[in-house]
Design a protein around this motif. Structure first.
Motif, PDB file in Angstrom:
ATOM      1  N   LYS A 150       0.826  -1.203   0.000  1.00  0.00           N
ATOM      2  CA  LYS A 150       0.000   0.000   0.000  1.00  0.00           C
ATOM      3  C   LYS A 150       0.863   1.256   0.000  1.00  0.00           C
ATOM      4  CE  LYS A 150      -4.355   1.549   2.006  1.00  0.00           C
ATOM      5  NZ  LYS A 150      -5.387   1.288   3.036  1.00  0.00           N
ATOM      6  N   ALA A 151       1.911   1.258   0.825  1.00  0.00           N
ATOM      7  CA  ALA A 151       2.820   2.404   0.849  1.00  0.00           C
ATOM      8  C   ALA A 151       3.566   2.532  -0.472  1.00  0.00           C
ATOM      9  CB  ALA A 151       3.808   2.252   2.005  1.00  0.00           C
ATOM     10  N   ALA A 152       3.979   1.394  -1.051  1.00  0.00           N
ATOM     11  CA  ALA A 152       4.700   1.418  -2.328  1.00  0.00           C
ATOM     12  C   ALA A 152       3.833   1.979  -3.441  1.00  0.00           C
ATOM     13  CB  ALA A 152       5.176   0.008  -2.679  1.00  0.00           C
ATOM     14  N   ASP A 153       2.571   1.598  -3.467  1.00  0.00           N
ATOM     15  CA  ASP A 153       1.664   2.123  -4.497  1.00  0.00           C
ATOM     16  C   ASP A 153       1.556   3.638  -4.405  1.00  0.00           C
ATOM     17  OD1 ASP A 153       1.211  -0.405  -5.457  1.00  0.00           O
ATOM     18  OD2 ASP A 153      -0.681  -0.697  -4.389  1.00  0.00           O
ATOM     19  N   SER A 154       1.522   4.158  -3.183  1.00  0.00           N
ATOM     20  CA  SER A 154       1.417   5.609  -3.006  1.00  0.00           C
ATOM     21  C   SER A 154       2.686   6.332  -3.435  1.00  0.00           C
ATOM     22  CB  SER A 154       1.106   5.943  -1.542  1.00  0.00           C
ATOM     23  OG  SER A 154      -0.140   5.409  -1.154  1.00  0.00           O
ATOM     24  N   LEU A 155       3.816   5.613  -3.444  1.00  0.00           N
ATOM     25  CA  LEU A 155       5.083   6.203  -3.879  1.00  0.00           C
ATOM     26  C   LEU A 155       5.398   5.849  -5.327  1.00  0.00           C
ATOM     27  CD1 LEU A 155       7.282   5.460  -0.728  1.00  0.00           C
ATOM     28  CD2 LEU A 155       6.019   7.540  -1.253  1.00  0.00           C
ATOM     29  N   SER A 156       4.444   5.209  -6.019  1.00  0.00           N
ATOM     30  CA  SER A 156       4.638   4.762  -7.408  1.00  0.00           C
ATOM     31  C   SER A 156       5.792   3.772  -7.523  1.00  0.00           C
ATOM     32  CB  SER A 156       4.867   5.960  -8.341  1.00  0.00           C
ATOM     33  OG  SER A 156       3.735   6.782  -8.394  1.00  0.00           O
ATOM     34  N   ILE A 157       5.989   2.982  -6.481  1.00  0.00           N
ATOM     35  CA  ILE A 157       6.994   1.920  -6.490  1.00  0.00           C
ATOM     36  C   ILE A 157       6.290   0.603  -6.815  1.00  0.00           C
ATOM     37  CG2 ILE A 157       8.640   0.598  -5.104  1.00  0.00           C
ATOM     38  CD1 ILE A 157       9.113   3.098  -3.444  1.00  0.00           C
ATOM     39  N   ARG A 158       6.835  -0.128  -7.771  1.00  0.00           N
ATOM     40  CA  ARG A 158       6.273  -1.436  -8.128  1.00  0.00           C
ATOM     41  C   ARG A 158       7.042  -2.530  -7.401  1.00  0.00           C
ATOM     42  NH1 ARG A 158       7.648  -1.651 -12.958  1.00  0.00           N
ATOM     43  NH2 ARG A 158       8.806  -3.583 -13.298  1.00  0.00           N
TER      44      ARG A 158
END
Length: 334
Positions: free
Chosen positions: A297-305
């Motif tokens: 969830k945090a990665a999605d918010s940072l545009s990290i795949r």
């Protein structure tokens, strides 16, 4: 909507048709009544009735069409004004229910905010005695007891940290700060946090950070790495965990590879779901199923795949693909 209108008015339509057929039937059995004029009258009546239905369709369905297109907000201004007493009753009831739900929703939101603030305050208060415990543990002589106490302290610390970030993650857009971030200090900090646990299990780290920077938020990247590294340590025995970085077609990646028990192939599609724990070790009551979910969830918010690979008994590999400058601008609207 046309067929619904016809079904709604079907009884009236059948009544008119029945009356017209009755008129024709009477004209056929009573020779004193001329049939052709009656048929002419019936034809004109049905023609006028068809025109009447067409005109009434537009008027009677306007309100219900706007109601069907009404979104899930509490704003009733988009609904067409009622054109009949029954529509007024419908709108009054909807307005009353909407006001009731709006008040209930506001009360629930206020209560949730209060509970969230209380929980955040409690977490911060608990950190004080937890810090004191850490200082007391550090004063102990080296030995099995000190190692065990450090491990249990670390478990409490990680659980509190995860709970704190779980509360904050809903507002991550207000908390993140994207910039060129040095990867090595962030990785070293998270490894140092797990030092006591790693020493207890005989786990080391092999770092090879070829690419030194990535476009991200340092604090939230640390949280993501904390979840991935703690999982790697938790499910590994005495071995090295490999952390390396690189670049692929101009995109920076950071990879964490462990040589633990791995993940069952049937579990792979679900590892980032909230509350999911391994079906292979379902009796593991220590697993909460929240670490990877919050990391994703945090990665999605940072545009990290995040990409995961694993084989049972051969360990797991988690790779973070950081956004490029143009990609981040387009996805975040900056």
């Amino acid at each position: 909507m046309i067929w619904k209108f016809i079904r709604e008015r079907l009884s009236w339509i059948l009544l008119i048709l029945g009356l017209q057929l009755l008129l024709v039937f009477i004209a056929m059995i009573d020779r004193a009544i001329p049939l052709m004029p009656i048929l002419y009258i019936v034809f004109l009546s049905m023609l006028l009735f068809a025109v009447f239905l067409i005109l009434r369709y537009s008027k009677e369905t306007r309100f219900y069409q706007s109601l069907a297109a009404w979104d899930d907000t509490y704003d009733l201004s988009a609904v067409a004004p009622p054109g009949s007493p029954f529509e007024e009753i419908t709108l009054d009831m909807i307005s009353a229910q909407t006001d009731k739900h709006r008040k209930e929703a506001s009360a629930h939101v206020a209560r949730l905010e209060e509970e969230k603030d209380d929980l955040m305050s409690w977490i911060h208060e608990v950190k004080t005695p937890l810090t004191a415990m850490r200082l007391m543990i550090d004063r102990l002589e080296e030995g099995t007891l000190k190692s065990q106490l450090r491990y249990e302290w670390l478990r409490i610390h990680l659980l509190l940290d995860r709970q704190l970030h779980q509360m904050r993650i809903a507002f991550i857009e207000n908390d993140r700060y994207i910039e060129r971030t040095e990867l090595e200090p962030v990785v070293h900090k998270e490894i140092k946090e797990l030092q006591a646990w790693c020493l207890q299990k005989g786990i080391g780290f092999d770092l090879s950070l070829t690419v030194k920077e990535a476009l991200t938020d340092a604090k939230w990247l640390g949280f993501i790495l904390r979840q991935l590294l703690s999982n790697a340590v938790k499910y590994s025995q005495a071995s090295d965990i490999v952390v390396d970085s690189g670049s692929q077609e101009g995109q920076t990646w950071l990879r964490i590879r462990d040589f633990g028990r791995g993940i069952d192939p049937k579990d792979m599609p679900r590892i980032f779901e909230k509350g999911f724990t391994s079906t292979a070790a379902h009796q593991d009551h220590a697993a909460t199923g929240m670490g990877l979910y919050l990391a994703k969830k945090a990665a999605d918010s940072l545009s990290i795949r995040i990409e995961a690979e694993s084989r049972p008994g051969a360990g797991s590999v988690f790779t973070l693909y950081f956004p490029q400058s143009n990609d981040f601008v387009s996805t975040q609207g900056m």
